[in-house]
Design an enzyme around this catalytic site. Structure first.
Site, PDB file in Angstrom:
ATOM      1  N   CYS A   1      35.483  26.087  36.730  1.00  0.00           N
ATOM      2  CA  CYS A   1      36.246  25.655  35.538  1.00  0.00           C
ATOM      3  C   CYS A   1      37.086  26.748  34.988  1.00  0.00           C
ATOM      4  O   CYS A   1      36.441  27.893  34.954  1.00  0.00           O
ATOM      5  CB  CYS A   1      35.359  25.057  34.548  1.00  0.00           C
ATOM      6  SG  CYS A   1      36.247  24.533  33.101  1.00  0.00           S
TER       7      CYS A   1
ATOM      8  N   GLY B   1      42.798  21.426  37.785  1.00  0.00           N
ATOM      9  CA  GLY B   1      42.718  20.367  36.910  1.00  0.00           C
ATOM     10  C   GLY B   1      42.445  21.191  35.554  1.00  0.00           C
ATOM     11  O   GLY B   1      42.064  22.248  35.558  1.00  0.00           O
TER      12      GLY B   1
HETATM   13  C1  LIG Z   1      37.818  34.144  38.741  1.00  0.00           C
HETATM   14  C2  LIG Z   1      38.033  32.808  38.664  1.00  0.00           C
HETATM   15  O1  LIG Z   1      37.579  32.281  37.399  1.00  0.00           O
HETATM   16  O2  LIG Z   1      38.086  32.000  39.388  1.00  0.00           O
HETATM   17  C3  LIG Z   1      38.579  30.671  39.393  1.00  0.00           C
HETATM   18  C4  LIG Z   1      37.587  29.727  38.978  1.00  0.00           C
HETATM   19  C5  LIG Z   1      37.901  28.379  38.672  1.00  0.00           C
HETATM   20  C6  LIG Z   1      39.260  27.964  38.788  1.00  0.00           C
HETATM   21  C7  LIG Z   1      39.695  26.523  38.952  1.00  0.00           C
HETATM   22  C8  LIG Z   1      39.003  25.569  38.584  1.00  0.00           C
HETATM   23  C9  LIG Z   1      39.355  24.034  38.529  1.00  0.00           C
HETATM   24  O3  LIG Z   1      40.749  23.915  38.428  1.00  0.00           O
HETATM   25  N1  LIG Z   1      38.542  23.375  38.013  1.00  0.00           N
HETATM   26  C10 LIG Z   1      39.021  22.028  37.916  1.00  0.00           C
HETATM   27  C11 LIG Z   1      37.869  20.936  37.610  1.00  0.00           C
HETATM   28  C12 LIG Z   1      37.442  20.704  39.193  1.00  0.00           C
HETATM   29  C13 LIG Z   1      36.202  21.216  39.570  1.00  0.00           C
HETATM   30  C14 LIG Z   1      35.745  21.135  40.850  1.00  0.00           C
HETATM   31  C15 LIG Z   1      36.509  20.198  41.753  1.00  0.00           C
HETATM   32  C16 LIG Z   1      37.490  19.821  41.316  1.00  0.00           C
HETATM   33  C17 LIG Z   1      38.045  20.011  40.071  1.00  0.00           C
HETATM   34  C18 LIG Z   1      39.986  28.740  39.232  1.00  0.00           C
HETATM   35  C19 LIG Z   1      39.956  30.148  39.177  1.00  0.00           C
HETATM   36  O4  LIG Z   1      40.686  31.221  39.425  1.00  0.00           O
HETATM   37  C20 LIG Z   1      41.110  31.571  40.844  1.00  0.00           C
HETATM   38  C21 LIG Z   1      41.820  32.794  40.751  1.00  0.00           C
HETATM   39  O5  LIG Z   1      40.310  31.133  41.871  1.00  0.00           O
HETATM   40 CO   LIG Z   2      36.857  22.319  33.492  1.00  0.00          CO
END
Ligand SMILES: CC(=O)Oc1ccc(/C=C/C(=O)NCCc2ccccc2)cc1OC(C)=O
Ligand SMILES: [Co+2]
Length: 175
Positions: free
Chosen positions: A95, A45
């Site tokens: 996030c 997201g």
């Molecule tokens: C190291 C680091 O920051 O890791 C991450 C943390 C968050 C995310 C992404 C979070 C994300 O897309 N959140 C959208 C909102 C959401 C939160 C909870 C459930 C539904 C939607 C990606 C990461 O990167 C990796 C490689 O996993």
């Molecule tokens: Co966010």
């Protein structure tokens, strides 16, 4: 359009996003660039404010049952408003603007959202499960709210302690 993720504690993330009035090429270019950035960063997201644009636009692209993120599941929401909520749920959220930090957040179990697509067509979506959580998380971004702002006092203190430690590790002090 070169985008960069705005990271906490940048105050830009606290700005309220403006209603989108022009469903034009500029908007489409932004949505396409946001999609590239979200996928490259392993996000599911992303709200426009997270790449510095205070516009009410967000993307959702949840992995399907065999954990694949396909563009067929991409949802682009412009000017979203939640019109119905029910139930309660808790989920460990993350996030892209608060890297490497995950915490349990309380949300509504189900939501009904009115929004517009990239051409301005009005849509309504009933969501539950992870999609409902993601919608609430991203719509909070449009109000300048991060998931860490919803933590209890003690968990927020834990976050700030951990975050300071992480920042020190990243940039060891000069002395
Ligand atoms: C190291 C680091 O920051 O890791 C991450 C943390 C968050 C995310 C992404 C979070 C994300 O897309 N959140 C959208 C909102 C959401 C939160 C909870 C459930 C539904 C939607 C990606 C990461 O990167 C990796 C490689 O996993
Ligand atoms: Co966010």
């Amino acid at each position: 359009m070169k985008l960069k993720i705005v990271e906490y504690p940048d105050r830009k993330l606290k700005e309220k996003s403006e209603i989108v009035k022009q469903f034009d090429k500029e908007l489409h270019k932004l949505l396409d660039a946001m999609y590239e950035m979200m996928i490259k960063s392993n996000g599911i997201g992303l709200a426009a404010i997270q790449v510095g644009y205070a516009k009410q636009a967000l993307l959702l692209n949840l992995p399907d049952e065999n954990d694949e993120q396909s563009i067929d599941n991409l949802i682009e929401m412009i000017n979203p408003t939640i019109i119905k909520t029910s139930g309660e749920t808790t989920y460990q959220e993350g996030c892209l603007s608060v890297p490497s930090f995950y915490e349990d957040v309380d949300r509504y179990e189900s939501v009904t959202v009115n929004y517009q697509d990239r051409y301005g067509n009005k849509k309504t979506l009933d969501a539950d499960g992870l999609l409902s959580i993601a919608i609430q998380h991203e719509i909070d971004h449009l109000k300048g709210i991060l998931f860490i702002d919803k933590l209890s006092y003690s968990r927020r203190k834990k976050f700030e302690k951990e975050y300071k430690k992480m920042q020190k590790e990243k940039k060891p002090s000069k002395k």
